[in-house]
Design a protein around this motif. Sequence first.
Motif, mmCIF file in Angstrom:
data_model
loop_
_atom_site.group_PDB
_atom_site.id
_atom_site.type_symbol
_atom_site.label_atom_id
_atom_site.label_comp_id
_atom_site.label_asym_id
_atom_site.label_seq_id
_atom_site.Cartn_x
_atom_site.Cartn_y
_atom_site.Cartn_z
ATOM 1 N N LEU A 67 44.015 38.155 46.305
ATOM 2 C CA LEU A 67 44.184 38.486 44.888
ATOM 3 C C LEU A 67 44.927 37.403 44.115
ATOM 4 O O LEU A 67 44.453 36.928 43.079
ATOM 5 N N ASP A 68 46.099 37.025 44.595
ATOM 6 C CA ASP A 68 46.905 36.040 43.865
ATOM 7 C C ASP A 68 46.208 34.684 43.824
ATOM 8 O O ASP A 68 46.214 33.994 42.790
ATOM 9 N N HIS A 69 45.610 34.304 44.934
ATOM 10 C CA HIS A 69 44.918 33.011 45.017
ATOM 11 C C HIS A 69 43.756 32.969 44.028
ATOM 12 O O HIS A 69 43.534 31.952 43.350
ATOM 13 N N ARG B 50 43.380 34.918 41.290
ATOM 14 C CA ARG B 50 43.863 35.002 39.912
ATOM 15 C C ARG B 50 44.420 33.672 39.421
ATOM 16 O O ARG B 50 44.354 33.372 38.221
ATOM 17 N N ALA B 51 44.957 32.882 40.333
ATOM 18 C CA ALA B 51 45.467 31.566 39.940
ATOM 19 C C ALA B 51 44.344 30.670 39.428
ATOM 20 O O ALA B 51 44.593 29.726 38.665
ATOM 21 N N ASN C 7 41.725 32.093 37.815
ATOM 22 C CA ASN C 7 41.058 32.928 36.808
ATOM 23 C C ASN C 7 39.733 33.500 37.302
ATOM 24 O O ASN C 7 38.802 33.722 36.515
#
Length: 332
Positions: free
Chosen positions: A104-106, A108-109, A111
């Motif tokens: 998720l974080d990877h 979202r970084a 976009n």
Amino acid sequence: MLAEPLLHFPALQCPANQRVESMKPTLLVLIHLNDASRASVAAAYDVIYAPDPDSRAEAVAAHGATVRAVLTNGTTGLTPAEVDRLPKLELISALGAGYENLPLDHARARNIVLVNGAGTNDNCVADHAFALLLAVVRDVPQLDQATREGAWRDTLPMRPNVSGKRLGILGLGNIGQKMARRGAGFDMELGYHNRKPREGESMRYFESVTALAQWCDFLLIATPGGPGTKHLVDKAVLDALGPDGFVVNVSRGSVVDTEALAAALRAGTIAGAGLDVYEGEPHLPASLLELRNLVVTPHVGGRSPEAITASVQNFIANATRHFAGEPVLTPI
């Protein structure tokens, strides 16, 4: 079972003067799809089908530069390293509700839009939870075998009712709420545990899993997987459930401590368990293999023709909206 080969469903060839933007986006599919689902997806996308580890690695290496969307599920997931090898990736979709192995974080970084199949198989999972509950409480598999071997009811132990008991639900999301509705149909007293109470919910809330287990007769698990819920149901919870209690897990195998469950079932610390999910899938842990008071199924709780069709259509709707520049329907 032999691994399925990597299959590439190419886009239709376009005349040289046709705009490149009209070509189908390239979609990498990392999970098994039946023929009808695959055809539905291939109608709108240039599909790279790679549902096993070998074809997956080959697909990322050979086609990673063109992939704009990935279809996977919470168990199969997608790794940060794979995301880094997909420079044009815009959309990652989990077919079902779970998304514990998505980066998720990877994502979202960069976009990258993340979606899941929330709501598409809730009824199917809730149905299956009650199928397991009824099977293990009423001892259906053992009675079936005994009847085939010539036994009659007078020689077999009586089993408890399901109706009228206390039903504890761990995780009152969409699926948990569907479980509660089914429990109400069995005239059950209902309680639940979440990280925090649901606003406006009249059902009894318990501050801890242990307190819920101590109160209920049947503990149904519908919480998400992932590090935050790993072994949430442990020895202490099973001890609290007690020798007349039953546990059913249709969420993720990681939520239940397998060895603690096996020990509790062997010792009679709890009466029985129904599992559609378990640690080490697809291989059932050896400690569970010979247990008579256990009913298991191979992670099929969310699988039915209706549920799969709804999940695939939800993915197509999300992807269509994304590539049209519109908000997706079920964002993570």
